[in-house]
Scaffold this motif. Structure first.
Motif, short mmCIF file in Angstrom:
data_model
loop_
_atom_site.label_atom_id
_atom_site.label_comp_id
_atom_site.label_asym_id
_atom_site.label_seq_id
_atom_site.Cartn_x
_atom_site.Cartn_y
_atom_site.Cartn_z
N ALA A 1 0.83 -1.20 0.00
CA ALA A 1 0.00 0.00 0.00
C ALA A 1 0.86 1.26 0.00
O ALA A 1 0.54 2.24 -0.69
CB ALA A 1 -0.93 -0.01 1.21
N TYR A 2 1.94 1.25 0.75
CA TYR A 2 2.87 2.39 0.72
C TYR A 2 3.36 2.63 -0.70
O TYR A 2 3.32 3.76 -1.21
CB TYR A 2 4.07 2.11 1.62
CG TYR A 2 3.97 2.61 3.04
CD1 TYR A 2 4.79 3.64 3.49
CD2 TYR A 2 3.09 2.05 3.95
CE1 TYR A 2 4.74 4.10 4.80
CE2 TYR A 2 3.02 2.49 5.27
CZ TYR A 2 3.84 3.51 5.68
OH TYR A 2 3.78 3.96 6.99
N LEU A 3 3.82 1.59 -1.35
CA LEU A 3 4.37 1.75 -2.69
C LEU A 3 3.31 2.18 -3.69
O LEU A 3 3.59 2.96 -4.60
CB LEU A 3 5.02 0.43 -3.13
CG LEU A 3 6.25 0.00 -2.33
CD1 LEU A 3 6.67 -1.41 -2.71
CD2 LEU A 3 7.41 0.97 -2.51
N GLU A 4 2.10 1.70 -3.51
CA GLU A 4 1.02 2.01 -4.45
C GLU A 4 0.50 3.43 -4.30
O GLU A 4 0.08 4.05 -5.28
CB GLU A 4 -0.13 1.02 -4.24
CG GLU A 4 -1.30 1.22 -5.20
CD GLU A 4 -2.41 0.22 -4.97
OE1 GLU A 4 -3.44 0.31 -5.66
OE2 GLU A 4 -2.25 -0.68 -4.09
N HIS A 5 0.55 3.97 -3.09
CA HIS A 5 -0.13 5.24 -2.83
C HIS A 5 0.83 6.37 -2.46
O HIS A 5 0.49 7.27 -1.69
CB HIS A 5 -1.16 5.04 -1.72
CG HIS A 5 -2.24 4.08 -2.07
ND1 HIS A 5 -3.16 4.32 -3.07
CD2 HIS A 5 -2.53 2.84 -1.58
CE1 HIS A 5 -3.98 3.30 -3.17
NE2 HIS A 5 -3.62 2.38 -2.28
N ARG A 6 2.00 6.35 -3.06
CA ARG A 6 2.99 7.40 -2.77
C ARG A 6 2.45 8.79 -3.11
O ARG A 6 2.71 9.76 -2.39
CB ARG A 6 4.28 7.14 -3.54
CG ARG A 6 5.43 8.04 -3.11
CD ARG A 6 6.61 7.89 -4.08
NE ARG A 6 7.16 6.55 -4.07
CZ ARG A 6 8.29 6.22 -3.45
NH1 ARG A 6 8.98 7.12 -2.80
NH2 ARG A 6 8.75 4.99 -3.52
N ALA B 1 0.80 14.41 -0.64
CA ALA B 1 -0.15 15.48 -0.33
C ALA B 1 -0.26 15.73 1.18
O ALA B 1 -0.88 16.73 1.58
CB ALA B 1 -1.52 15.13 -0.89
N GLU B 2 0.32 14.87 1.99
CA GLU B 2 0.26 15.06 3.44
C GLU B 2 1.26 16.11 3.90
O GLU B 2 2.22 16.44 3.19
CB GLU B 2 0.54 13.73 4.15
CG GLU B 2 -0.47 12.64 3.89
CD GLU B 2 -1.79 12.84 4.63
OE1 GLU B 2 -1.87 13.78 5.47
OE2 GLU B 2 -2.73 12.07 4.37
N PHE C 1 5.94 10.94 10.33
CA PHE C 1 5.41 9.83 11.11
C PHE C 1 4.95 8.67 10.25
O PHE C 1 4.96 7.52 10.70
CB PHE C 1 4.32 10.33 12.05
CG PHE C 1 4.87 11.15 13.19
CD1 PHE C 1 5.58 10.54 14.21
CD2 PHE C 1 4.72 12.52 13.22
CE1 PHE C 1 6.12 11.28 15.25
CE2 PHE C 1 5.25 13.27 14.25
CZ PHE C 1 5.96 12.65 15.27
N ILE C 2 4.56 8.95 9.02
CA ILE C 2 4.28 7.86 8.09
C ILE C 2 5.53 7.01 7.88
O ILE C 2 5.47 5.77 7.86
CB ILE C 2 3.77 8.44 6.74
CG1 ILE C 2 2.30 8.86 6.88
CG2 ILE C 2 3.93 7.43 5.61
CD1 ILE C 2 1.77 9.62 5.67
N LEU D 1 6.36 2.96 9.28
CA LEU D 1 6.90 1.89 8.44
C LEU D 1 8.14 1.28 9.07
O LEU D 1 8.30 0.06 9.11
CB LEU D 1 7.23 2.43 7.05
CG LEU D 1 7.66 1.37 6.02
CD1 LEU D 1 6.54 0.37 5.76
CD2 LEU D 1 8.10 2.04 4.72
N ALA D 2 9.04 2.12 9.58
CA ALA D 2 10.24 1.61 10.23
C ALA D 2 9.89 0.75 11.43
O ALA D 2 10.50 -0.30 11.67
CB ALA D 2 11.14 2.77 10.64
#
Length: 284
Positions: free
Chosen positions: A129-134, A139-140, A147-148, A152-153
């Motif tokens: 999902a991270y890779l798909e919705h970069r 836009a954040e 923090f996103i 992940l880390a």
């Protein structure tokens, strides 16, 4: 009869703008399939902790509501729900091809649950999902994007405690799996940032304020243990999840997901005495 993928899409669509409905759907997906032993319920604790934090921040609210949620967080959460729902549908006998490798990992978990397989399924869905919705992440705000990356880390590190304990905890590796077993309460430390961020969205204040307010175990964990292992952790996660794109999310020790790696200072603050001590005790 719909395919497993179509059935899952219908389930998720029905709760798309209902945060409590999303949580109820996730809870139901961990119930044992008919005729199978209740082996999955203990793993629900970690999944619910991660999603509960998202609900408290109102991240999953409808984007056009009075208190709009985050399009990015909603998309990531939806991928996790859809993968889990499709995997369950496949196990229950609905037809069709498995729609993605992350769904196949979720099927493996349902059929033979273990801590390592749970993390592989969960983190594969999150990373995909991270890779798909970069583009949505771009836009954040800068604060949210920091923090996103930290989330992940942390989920990668929690996985490594179970599956690569030497990488995660050096000479304390024998106890590492216990610290991150998704069936136990400790997992919430890694899968939640509720002690760092206020329960609201969007974040308005300066990033440094939030960083400086993190105290205790979370601060020592992030700076003393996880941050020195960033490069090795992302490299290991890319291999463990068979997702080479994860390797592009780190650059010279700076998380690079929707983040300018020239903006490195928030990731490399001057370490306080306690953090330096942890780094000496638990070297990479």
């Amino acid at each position: 009869m719909p395919t497993a993928a179509a059935f899952a899409a219908e389930q998720v669509a029905a709760v798309r703008d209902e945060p409590a409905g999303r949580l109820a759907l996730l809870e139901s997906l961990y119930q044992a399939p008919p005729g199978r032993p209740e082996l999955h319920l203990p793993y629900r604790r970690a999944a619910m902790a991660f999603m509960g934090w998202q609900l408290r921040r109102r991240l999953l609210n409808a984007v056009d509501g009075d208190q709009p949620g985050s399009a990015w967080w909603r998309a990531v959460n939806e991928r996790l729900l859809r993968d889990t729902a499709e995997a369950r549908a496949h196990v229950l006998g609905l037809g069709g091809e498995v729609s993605s490798p992350s769904v196949a990992l979720s099927v493996s978990f349902i059929r033979r649950p273990s801590a390592r397989v749970w993390y592989r399924a969960h983190n594969a869905a999150i990373a995909a999902a991270y890779l798909e919705h970069r583009a949505l992440a771009e836009a954040e705000s800068r604060v949210e994007r920091f923090f996103i990356n930290l989330v992940l880390a942390r989920v990668f590190y929690a996985h490594a405690l179970v599956a690569a304990p030497r990488l995660a905890l050096s000479w304390l590796s024998p106890i590492a799996p216990l610290l991150s077993d998704p069936r136990l309460g400790m997992t919430g430390i890694f899968l939640s940032l509720s002690r760092v961020l206020p329960a609201r969205y969007p974040l308005r204040d300066d990033l440094q304020r939030y960083i400086s307010e993190e105290r205790g175990v979370g601060r020592l964990l992030d700076l003393g243990v996880i941050q020195p292992r960033f490069d090795a952790l992302y490299t290991w996660s890319a291999a463990e999840l068979s997702m080479p794109g994860i390797g592009d999310l780190i650059r010279d020790g700076v998380p690079a997901y929707a983040w300018d790696t020239a903006d490195a200072e928030p990731w490399n603050p001057a370490p306080p005495i306690a953090v330096r001590a942890v780094r000496r005790v638990l070297p990479c």
